[in-house]
Scaffold this active site. Structure first.
Site, PDB file in Angstrom:
ATOM      1  N   GLU A   1       0.819  -1.214   0.000  1.00 50.19           N
ATOM      2  CA  GLU A   1       0.000   0.000   0.000  1.00 50.19           C
ATOM      3  C   GLU A   1       0.856   1.269   0.000  1.00 50.19           C
ATOM      4  O   GLU A   1       0.521   2.250  -0.649  1.00 50.19           O
ATOM      5  CB  GLU A   1      -0.924  -0.020   1.228  1.00 50.19           C
ATOM      6  N   ASP A   2       1.970   1.239   0.709  1.00 47.25           N
ATOM      7  CA  ASP A   2       2.719   2.482   0.922  1.00 47.25           C
ATOM      8  C   ASP A   2       4.004   2.631   0.109  1.00 47.25           C
ATOM      9  O   ASP A   2       4.623   3.679   0.138  1.00 47.25           O
ATOM     10  CB  ASP A   2       3.107   2.590   2.408  1.00 47.25           C
TER      11      ASP A   2
ATOM     12  N   ASP B   1      -1.339  -4.517  14.407  1.00 44.33           N
ATOM     13  CA  ASP B   1      -1.156  -3.271  13.656  1.00 44.33           C
ATOM     14  C   ASP B   1      -1.963  -2.151  14.309  1.00 44.33           C
ATOM     15  O   ASP B   1      -1.461  -1.069  14.595  1.00 44.33           O
ATOM     16  CB  ASP B   1      -1.631  -3.520  12.213  1.00 44.33           C
TER      17      ASP B   1
HETATM   18 MN    MN Z   1       0.239  -0.649   9.620  1.00 41.45          MN
END
Ligand code: MN
Length: 723
Positions: free
Chosen positions: A76-77, A139
């Site tokens: 995602e990042d 998380d």
């Molecule tokens: Mn995370």
């Protein structure tokens, strides 16, 4: 920041077969991928996946899960792709990362329908491989621990989502430690003041009880040791969030808060759990109704423990949880612990290439059945309802006839439901249908009930509802409505008084003029003025003067006996009497009593409100010359479950057992004896002055008839108040 070798060592310490090379590669890959990215705190971004991995090593999870934790944000990042992850780390880890990537794109705090759809996707993603759920919770935990660095608006949103979804989910999975921490941090973010208040109260209690924790710890350990039980006793204070929840559930104020110490007694084996319980129950006084055996009856999330509450030193209530080490591990780590134990117990699993089995824990079975139900239900709202039902076991979920979902605390009834829909609905509520059938408003609601509220605009909520409502919202609204209704009753009374006096001047009541008159007297609103007049705080004389009449001009001249007729005939206002223990100072004349169903009148006593007399009361004669004081009263239909006094004159035969016959008959008739006094005693008879409490006139007459039938009771008559 934790070093690469430290992380690997942690994993190999509990799993010697862990793939060290793979863990090393995942560490380096994630660190490089996140590169110079920083978190809101200014820390290197990589600290986050690393911390998440560390949390999971505390839960002793397998190497693939730890690797997935390290990699959970890369797709995602960063530039990394799913394909690349699969090539480098294989399909198992790639599958986990994929699940986590999908979850990240979900926004759970959205409109109901979207939320439902997203929650469904979340659970789907997690249920495919339950390790996804564990990484996701870790998380979220790390994000919550570093929540301070996030912007306020976003902070509230994340905290709400955590409180609504992730914390219950952790609890449902049996991961108590994580649940508690998630809960507490979101509570702090959302309700800082409530939390502050609780912490202050805890400090006070701590100061009051001194070193209660050590004290009990020592005494317990000692007691158990004398009985040959090896136990590890640890005491702790409950977390503010769980105290807060309890206060809300039980509607306690901070001052009533006392139940704050919890002790855990960890013993070696199952028989010792029960032996320890025996020792505890013989050493201290037990609080009744608090004993629960979750060992023979485990909770759905596999939780096993014995619970009991005792009155400890300083008369403080102390909760105890007694369990074995293994049970404790499951209680703290939930499914994570469970799968590990399963694994260890099944040497064939490794051979089959299955390192962790999730299938057999109750919690996972729940998750799987939830997911199975997803396949059928394509209606997102329906799914959300179902999931919430499962997630929030201490709530009930009900529906309006149009299908809107109303969540209420367990124990709530239709009154709470009505107020949860809207304050107006609650205030005008007169009855209900539950699942299509008429039911009493006090009926405790069950999950899935459909409730239709029957309304009447003429209704104001009875004050007694305040006691039967469960939710704070309902109670506050009822109090407010009662206050207003009481003011309206007084205003009605005030207007009646004013109208009667004006009639003597052949004048009629006009609200505009009255309003002005009150303003001259310094009262701002007409309603307040009339209410003040009704309460006797403003004199009718002064109002008349302000209206320009000479109040002393016309003396009352009226046959009051004629005023005693049903109010409707003359269109006068009738005050509804609906129980006497209310803000409206209504009191029943103790010389006679008065019960619903019989004709009553009220006499206005300045500063003391209204005294209720039954129409036959002898005391009324002395008010014959003062018609202004007479107030028409009528019993309200729903005088609820109150009991009303009726005074009786009873003549008993002077024989053994007569008094017993009297009291027994009354008790059998379902009435209370409020007062019983022997007034005179002759050779053959004696007189009893008796006040009993009954529901209404029918109830009273039934009892009087019963009494009259008894051989030892000579006569029973209603007291008239005549001396
Ligand atoms: Mn995370």
């Amino acid at each position: 920041m934790m070093r690469q070798y430290e992380l690997v060592e942690r994993v190999t310490s509990y799993d010697p077969d862990a793939d060290e090379d793979m863990l090393n590669r995942a560490y380096v890959y994630a660190m490089k991928a996140h590169g110079h990215q920083v978190r809101a705190s200014g820390d290197p971004y990589f600290t986050h996946p690393l911390e998440v991995a560390a949390i999971l090593t505390d839960m002793k999870l397998d190497d693939a899960t730890i690797a997935a934790a390290l990699l959970h944000d890369v797709v995602e990042d960063t530039e990394a792709t799913h394909q690349e992850i699969e090539e480098l780390f294989g399909p198992e880890i790639a599958g986990l990362v994929d699940g986590l990537t999908k979850i990240r794109r979900l926004d759970l705090v959205t409109k109901e329908a979207a939320q439902a759809e997203n929650l469904r996707k979340l659970l789907l993603a997690m249920a495919r491989d339950a390790r996804v759920l564990l990484v996701k919770l870790a998380d979220r935990l790390h994000n919550m621990r570093t929540l301070d660095h996030v912007k306020p608006e976003k902070r509230a949103r994340i905290a709400q989502e955590t409180m609504d979804i992730y914390a219950p989910l952790a609890g449902r999975m049996g991961m108590h430690a994580i649940r508690e921490e998630l809960d507490d941090i979101s509570f702090e973010a959302l309700y800082p003041e409530a939390r502050e208040g609780i912490i202050k109260r805890l400090e006070t209690l701590r100061a009051e009880s001194g070193d209660i924790l050590t004290n009990i710890e020592e005494r317990l350990t000692e007691q158990l040791a004398t009985h040959g039980i090896n136990a590890n006793v640890t005491g702790r204070e409950k977390k503010p969030a769980s105290i807060w929840r309890k206060m809300q559930r039980k509607d306690l104020s901070l001052g009533q808060l006392s139940d704050i110490f919890g002790f855990r007694v960890i013993v070696d084996n199952l028989p010792d759990c029960y032996r320890a319980l025996g020792v505890v129950h013989t050493t201290w006084r037990v609080v009744p109704g608090r004993f629960k055996d979750y060992i023979s009856n485990p909770k759905q999330n596999d939780y096993r423990s014995i619970h009991t509450t005792i009155i400890g030193p300083h008369r403080k209530r102390v909760e105890l949880q007694i369990r074995t080490r293994e049970m404790d591990d499951i209680a703290e780590r939930g499914v994570a612990a469970h799968s590990f134990y399963k694994d260890a117990a099944d040497p064939m699993a490794a051979e089959r290439g299955v390192r962790i089995q999730h299938g057999d824990s109750n919690a996972f079975r729940w998750l799987r059945s939830l997911v199975e139900s997803l396949a059928e239900g394509d209606h997102p709202g329906e799914f959300l309802e179902h999931t919430r039902l499962e997630l929030f076991a201490d709530q009930v979920f009900c529906f309006t006839p149009k299908g809107a979902l109303i969540a209420l605390p367990k124990g709530a009834n239709a009154i709470d439901f009505a107020y949860a829909v809207h304050t107006d609905v609650g205030n005008s509520c007169v009855g209900c249908r539950i699942n299509g059938r008429h039911a009493p408003l006090m009926t405790e609601l069950a999950n899935g009930d459909e409730i239709e509220i029957i309304r009447s605009q003429a209704q104001t909520p009875p004050a007694a509802w305040e006691k039967v409502a469960h939710t704070g919202k309902a109670r506050a609204a009822i109090r407010r409505a009662t206050r207003l209704a009481v003011r309206d009753q007084y205003a009605g009374l005030g207007r009646e008084i004013l109208e009667r006096r004006l009639a003597r001047f052949d004048a009629v009541y006009e609200s505009k003029l009255a309003s002005e008159a009150f303003r001259k007297l310094g009262v701002a609103s007409l309603d307040d003025g009339l209410a003040a007049l009704g309460r006797g705080e403003v004199q009718v004389r002064d109002v008349l003067m302000a209206l320009g009449f000479n109040a002393d001009d016309k003396k009352p001249k009226r046959d009051v006996r004629q005023t005693r007729r049903p109010a409707s005939e003359e269109g006068e206002r009738t005050i509804a009497v609906r129980g006497v223990n209310r803000q409206l100072p209504l009191r029943i004349d103790p010389a006679t009593g008065a019960v619903p169903g019989e004709r009553i009148v009220g006499i206005l006593t300045r500063g003391e409100g209204i005294t209720i007399y039954p129409i036959f009361s002898a005391a009324l004669q002395k008010f014959d010359e003062e018609p202004d004081l007479w107030v028409d009263l009528a019993w309200d239909d729903d005088s609820l479950d109150d009991l009303y006094p009726a005074r009786l004159n009873v003549v008993l035969h002077n024989e053994v057992g007569a008094l017993g016959q009297l009291t027994q008959t009354i008790a059998e008739g379902g009435a209370n004896i409020e007062n019983l006094q022997m007034t005179s005693r002759a050779r053959d008879f004696y007189n009893i002055d008796l006040t009993i409490e009954v529901e209404d006139i029918r109830h009273l007459n039934r009892i009087i008839n019963e009494l009259n039938r008894k051989p030892l009771i000579s006569s029973v008559a209603r007291a008239t108040g005549e001396a």
